[in-house]
Design a protein around this motif. Structure first.
Motif, short mmCIF file in Angstrom:
data_model
loop_
_atom_site.label_atom_id
_atom_site.label_comp_id
_atom_site.label_asym_id
_atom_site.label_seq_id
_atom_site.Cartn_x
_atom_site.Cartn_y
_atom_site.Cartn_z
N GLY A 11 -0.40 21.80 29.27
CA GLY A 11 0.43 22.69 28.64
C GLY A 11 1.48 21.64 27.63
O GLY A 11 1.53 20.54 27.71
N THR A 12 2.31 22.52 27.07
CA THR A 12 3.41 21.75 26.19
C THR A 12 4.44 20.85 27.06
O THR A 12 4.86 19.93 26.62
N ILE A 13 4.64 21.42 28.01
CA ILE A 13 5.60 20.72 29.21
C ILE A 13 4.96 19.26 29.25
O ILE A 13 5.71 18.10 29.39
N ALA A 14 3.80 18.95 29.01
CA ALA A 14 3.13 17.71 29.30
C ALA A 14 2.59 17.23 27.92
O ALA A 14 1.54 16.22 27.94
N GLY A 15 3.11 17.73 26.74
CA GLY A 15 2.66 17.31 25.66
C GLY A 15 3.22 16.18 25.12
O GLY A 15 4.51 16.00 25.27
N CYS A 16 2.85 15.65 23.99
CA CYS A 16 3.41 14.51 23.19
C CYS A 16 3.05 14.39 21.84
O CYS A 16 2.12 15.09 21.13
N ALA A 17 4.06 14.15 20.89
CA ALA A 17 3.81 13.98 19.42
C ALA A 17 4.22 12.63 18.95
O ALA A 17 4.50 11.82 19.80
N ASP A 18 3.92 12.58 17.91
CA ASP A 18 4.15 10.97 17.34
C ASP A 18 5.54 10.50 17.16
O ASP A 18 6.03 9.61 17.25
N ASP A 19 6.57 11.58 17.02
CA ASP A 19 7.80 11.23 16.79
C ASP A 19 8.75 12.23 17.50
O ASP A 19 8.40 13.46 17.49
N SER A 20 9.99 12.03 17.73
CA SER A 20 10.79 12.85 18.65
C SER A 20 11.24 14.09 17.61
O SER A 20 11.72 15.04 18.24
N ALA A 21 11.34 14.11 16.39
CA ALA A 21 11.48 15.23 15.20
C ALA A 21 10.53 16.08 15.05
O ALA A 21 10.73 17.03 14.68
N THR A 38 8.59 11.78 37.18
CA THR A 38 9.47 10.50 36.96
C THR A 38 10.78 10.70 35.66
O THR A 38 11.57 10.04 35.79
N ALA A 39 10.34 11.77 35.00
CA ALA A 39 11.31 12.02 33.91
C ALA A 39 12.51 12.73 34.46
O ALA A 39 13.37 12.97 33.65
N VAL A 40 12.31 13.26 35.76
CA VAL A 40 13.59 14.09 36.22
C VAL A 40 13.80 13.43 37.70
O VAL A 40 13.61 13.86 38.44
N PRO A 41 14.53 12.25 37.66
CA PRO A 41 14.99 11.79 39.12
C PRO A 41 15.61 12.40 39.84
O PRO A 41 15.49 12.16 40.97
N GLN A 42 16.48 13.48 39.42
CA GLN A 42 17.32 14.24 40.25
C GLN A 42 16.35 15.18 41.37
O GLN A 42 16.80 15.24 42.46
N VAL A 113 5.86 30.93 44.77
CA VAL A 113 5.00 30.29 43.87
C VAL A 113 5.74 30.63 42.47
O VAL A 113 5.90 31.59 41.98
N VAL A 114 5.99 29.39 41.92
CA VAL A 114 6.94 29.33 40.66
C VAL A 114 6.25 28.60 39.41
O VAL A 114 5.96 27.46 39.73
N LEU A 115 5.77 29.26 38.37
CA LEU A 115 5.45 28.70 37.21
C LEU A 115 6.41 28.35 36.16
O LEU A 115 7.37 28.78 35.93
N VAL A 116 6.14 27.08 35.38
CA VAL A 116 7.29 26.69 34.53
C VAL A 116 6.55 25.84 33.63
O VAL A 116 5.29 25.20 33.57
N GLY A 117 7.06 25.93 32.38
CA GLY A 117 6.38 25.14 31.00
C GLY A 117 7.53 25.02 30.08
O GLY A 117 8.47 24.85 30.48
N ALA A 118 7.46 24.77 28.99
CA ALA A 118 8.32 24.17 28.12
C ALA A 118 7.87 24.75 26.70
O ALA A 118 6.68 24.95 26.37
N MET A 119 8.73 24.77 25.68
CA MET A 119 8.30 25.23 24.44
C MET A 119 8.50 23.98 23.39
O MET A 119 8.28 24.10 22.27
N ARG A 120 8.95 22.85 23.88
CA ARG A 120 9.16 21.70 23.24
C ARG A 120 8.31 20.51 23.90
O ARG A 120 8.16 20.43 24.92
N PRO A 121 7.62 19.86 23.02
CA PRO A 121 6.92 18.70 23.83
C PRO A 121 7.92 17.59 24.46
O PRO A 121 9.03 17.73 24.21
N SER A 122 7.31 17.03 25.40
CA SER A 122 7.94 16.12 26.19
C SER A 122 8.67 14.87 25.34
O SER A 122 9.88 14.38 25.69
N THR A 123 8.11 14.59 24.12
CA THR A 123 8.67 13.61 23.48
C THR A 123 9.80 14.27 22.41
O THR A 123 10.28 13.46 21.52
N LEU A 133 11.75 22.13 34.56
CA LEU A 133 11.07 21.84 35.96
C LEU A 133 12.19 21.65 37.04
O LEU A 133 11.61 22.21 38.21
N LEU A 134 13.29 20.89 36.75
CA LEU A 134 14.18 20.90 37.61
C LEU A 134 14.72 22.08 38.42
O LEU A 134 14.82 22.23 39.58
N GLN A 135 14.95 23.23 37.36
CA GLN A 135 15.24 24.47 37.81
C GLN A 135 14.16 25.48 38.48
O GLN A 135 14.26 26.12 39.46
#
Length: 330
Positions: A11-21, A38-42, A113-123, A133-135
């Motif tokens: 999904g998008t939570i694991a997605g990547c783009a060429d630049d951060s914008a 790894t991206a959420v050390p907390q 059982v908790v599902l979670v995603g993202a609307m913006r790619p990881s980059t 993910l933390l929440q």
């Protein structure tokens, strides 16, 4: 320390783009579940989390075999590990509500059982995935979440599987529970869940899932729909039909005539609506046409119900009884 299982599906939570914008032109399902942690050390301070990669796809490309893998793994780990606190599933947002509802109908365990995603790619700048993910982990570890059924955590809100749906193509607040609202919220002060009635019996808790799933189709209502499509679906032997009816689940006169003219047995059929909110009630003509109302289920969730009902070899009367008595569907 509490232990959790994280099942990663892409999904998008694991997605990547060429630049951060870049927010729209990206590839979903690039990073693995370990990279998300790894991206959420907390998270290391909250629980010992075991990661398993079930898939790494855009959720529009999710398959029945992925559903079988998720259901089988959750059932197995809950049975084998009574000390496990819960399960978190990272998932694409496009079909997250369908997976959540499927699991709600199949998993009979009070642990979250908790599902979670993202609307913006990881980059992306201000990517929403890490905080989501933390929440989600916070909710999965919360005693308040036990017995609440399958949950979806997005943008600080906690939604129940039956009501939650994606309502926007962009923006981090893209999920809502029409007619009900979220069950609660989560922030740095903790998990806050409203007092609600407990989830009732899980109707398909013992159902074994097959390799070959039934053919269940959604038909969309509109001005002068082509009723020939309906006839072709019946001739093709589809095992379930969901009508996304206009208004409160209304079929057109042409669709009604096609059902009346069909010489064979009707498949299981549900009437949902295309409005996005509000129930579909029983109609006096339903019995004459082999139809059942989908209640507050949206069309995609009505399809999930018909898939499982078909696998369970339910007939019209048995499905009507389930719909009539189940707290899950109200």
């Amino acid at each position: 320390m509490n232990r959790l299982l994280l099942l990663a599906t892409g999904g998008t939570i694991a997605g990547c783009a060429d630049d951060s914008a870049t927010l729209n032109d990206y590839t979903a399902g690039v990073l693995g579940g370990e990279s998300l942690l790894t991206a959420v050390p907390q998270l290391q301070d909250l629980a010992a989390i075991t990661v398993e990669q079930v898939a790494n796809v855009d959720s529009a490309d999710l398959l029945f075999e992925h559903w079988c893998a998720l259901v089988g793994r959750i059932r197995d780990v809950f049975l084998a590990d009574p000390g496990l606190a819960g399960v978190v599933i990272t998932h694409g947002t496009n079909t997250m509500e369908e997976t959540a509802w499927l699991l709600q109908l199949l998993i009979d365990d009070p642990r979250p059982v908790v599902l979670v995603g993202a609307m913006r790619p990881s980059t992306a700048l201000s990517a929403d995935g890490p905080l989501n993910l933390l929440q989600a982990v916070q909710v999965a570890l919360s005693s308040e979440a036990r017995g609440r059924g399958v949950l979806v955590v997005m943008d600080g809100q906690i939604h129940g599987a039956r009501a939650v749906t994606k309502v926007a193509t962009q923006g981090v607040g893209a999920f809502s529970s029409p007619g009900q609202g979220p069950l609660g919220w989560v922030d740095d002060a903790g998990v806050h869940l409203q007092m609600t009635s407990p989830i009732g019996a899980v109707p398909f808790s013992d159902l074994a899932l097959p390799q070959q799933w039934p053919h269940v189709v959604i038909v969309y209502g509109c001005v002068e729909p082509d009723a020939r499509m309906l006839t072709l679906l019946l001739e093709a032997g589809c095992q379930g039909l969901v009508f996304t009816g206009t208004g409160a689940g209304q079929l057109s006169a042409g669709e009604r005539r096609a059902l009346e003219a069909w010489p064979g047995p009707w498949p299981l059929m549900l009437r949902a609506n295309r409005c996005g909110a509000g129930p579909v009630r029983k109609n006096p003509d339903d019995e004459l046409l082999g139809l059942l109302p989908a209640g507050c289920l949206n069309p995609q969730k009505a399809r999930v119900l018909l898939l499982l009902a078909s696998i369970a070899a339910m007939d019209h009367a048995q499905l009507a009884t389930l719909i009539g008595r189940s707290e899950l569907l109200s």
